[in-house]
Design an enzyme around this catalytic site. Structure first.
Site, PDB file in Angstrom:
ATOM      1  N   GLU A  64     -24.925  13.261  -5.818  1.00 10.06           N
ATOM      2  CA  GLU A  64     -23.456  13.256  -5.680  1.00 10.06           C
ATOM      3  C   GLU A  64     -22.840  14.317  -6.577  1.00 10.06           C
ATOM      4  OE1 GLU A  64     -21.337   9.504  -5.915  1.00 10.06           O
ATOM      5  OE2 GLU A  64     -23.136   8.407  -5.376  1.00 10.06           O
ATOM      6  N   ARG A 118       0.813  -1.222   0.000  1.00 12.26           N
ATOM      7  CA  ARG A 118       0.000   0.000   0.000  1.00 12.26           C
ATOM      8  C   ARG A 118       0.849   1.277   0.000  1.00 12.26           C
ATOM      9  NH1 ARG A 118      -4.968   0.310   0.651  1.00 12.26           N
ATOM     10  NH2 ARG A 118      -5.152  -1.615   1.821  1.00 12.26           N
ATOM     11  N   HIS A 122     -19.063   9.519  -0.942  1.00 10.98           N
ATOM     12  CA  HIS A 122     -19.547   8.175  -0.616  1.00 10.98           C
ATOM     13  C   HIS A 122     -21.070   8.157  -0.750  1.00 10.98           C
ATOM     14  CE1 HIS A 122     -19.496   4.213   1.191  1.00 10.98           C
ATOM     15  NE2 HIS A 122     -20.526   4.601   1.934  1.00 10.98           N
TER      16      HIS A 122
HETATM   17  C1  GRF Z   1     -19.849   6.845  -6.580  1.00 16.54           C
HETATM   18  O1  GRF Z   1     -21.077   6.293  -6.187  1.00 16.54           O
HETATM   19  C2  GRF Z   1     -19.094   7.357  -5.383  1.00 16.54           C
HETATM   20  O2  GRF Z   1     -19.922   7.852  -4.373  1.00 16.54           O
HETATM   21  C3  GRF Z   1     -18.373   6.122  -4.902  1.00 16.54           C
HETATM   22  O3  GRF Z   1     -17.998   5.446  -6.080  1.00 16.54           O
HETATM   23  C4  GRF Z   1     -18.894   5.801  -7.133  1.00 16.54           C
HETATM   24  C5  GRF Z   1     -18.045   6.345  -8.228  1.00 16.54           C
HETATM   25  O4  GRF Z   1     -18.790   6.634  -9.382  1.00 16.54           O
HETATM   26  N1  GRF Z   1     -17.256   6.469  -4.053  1.00 16.54           N
HETATM   27  P1  GRF Z   1     -18.124   7.442 -10.555  1.00 16.54           P
HETATM   28  O5  GRF Z   1     -16.875   6.663 -10.967  1.00 16.54           O
HETATM   29  O6  GRF Z   1     -17.794   8.817 -10.063  1.00 16.54           O
HETATM   30  O7  GRF Z   1     -19.143   7.467 -11.656  1.00 16.54           O
END
Ligand code: GRF
Length: 205
Positions: free
Chosen positions: A175, A66, A110
């Protein structure tokens, strides 16, 4: 002076694209995405970056511990003089080394109302648990999974006929809006952190 953003992703890249669109539309004053890094070479987000002529590179994690991997990523980000790191579907936990290199300068999005449903398949977790509302969270990143101080959240209803797909789509629309708001807040500097609480000063968010 421009705020130089680096985006880390592993897949589809729709949140990256939403940020890029917001910047192009002037919704995040002074911001510029200067580098996209993917740990997977088949990430659709790389094509989305290429279409926007945003520099992108693959750094494969195969066979690396990591921290060794994170050192490679951090050195690319530093070389690009990145000031803010946005995780956008980056499917790796960051090492303490990485987090220490960008103190309170790494954001993640998230698809749940944290601290509920951290980890993978958050939308499915919410459906199976039976909550009536879910949503999404933008938070500062520390070395624990989906755990740092919360910058912004948005709520969506869970409908009785929802599937994983319909709920995910409803959350994803939020989002895309929320990440822009959170990046704008961080870059404005108009907030203070008290314990775990991120307090926006007047007229932000
Ligand atoms: C999203 O649902 C985000 O919240 C999560 O992973 C997904 C990524 O989607 N962490 P994208 O690649 O931005 O379309």
């Amino acid at each position: 002076m421009s705020h130089r953003i680096g985006v880390l992703l592993s897949g589809r890249g729709s949140n990256f694209e939403a940020l890029a669109d917001s910047i192009a539309a002037g919704r995040i004053p002074g911001a510029e995405i200067v580098l996209v890094i993917s740990n997977r070479e088949d990430a659709l987000g790389l094509q989305r970056a290429a279409a926007r002529r945003i520099p992108a590179r693959v750094i494969s994690s195969k066979g690396l511990q990591r921290e060794a991997y994170d050192r490679l990523v951090v050195s690319e980000l530093q070389r690009a003089r990145v000031e803010l790191v946005c995780l956008a579907g980056f499917m790796r936990l960051l090492s303490p080394y990485f987090v220490a290199c960008f103190p309170q300068r790494i954001l993640n999005i998230h698809p749940s109302l944290l601290p509920s449903f951290p980890g993978l398949e958050a939308q499915r977790q919410a459906l199976e648990y039976g909550v009536k509302f879910s949503g999404c969270t933008v938070h500062l990143v520390d070395e624990n999974l989906d755990a740092g101080p919360i910058l912004a959240q948005a709520i969506v209803p869970v409908r009785d006929d929802d599937t994983d797909e319909t709920l995910s789509a409803r959350i994803l629309a939020e989002e895309h809006r929320l990440y822009t708001e959170a990046v704008r807040l961080i870059l404005s500097g108009r907030y203070r952190i008290v314990g775990r609480r991120v307090i926006a000063l007047a007229n932000e968010l």
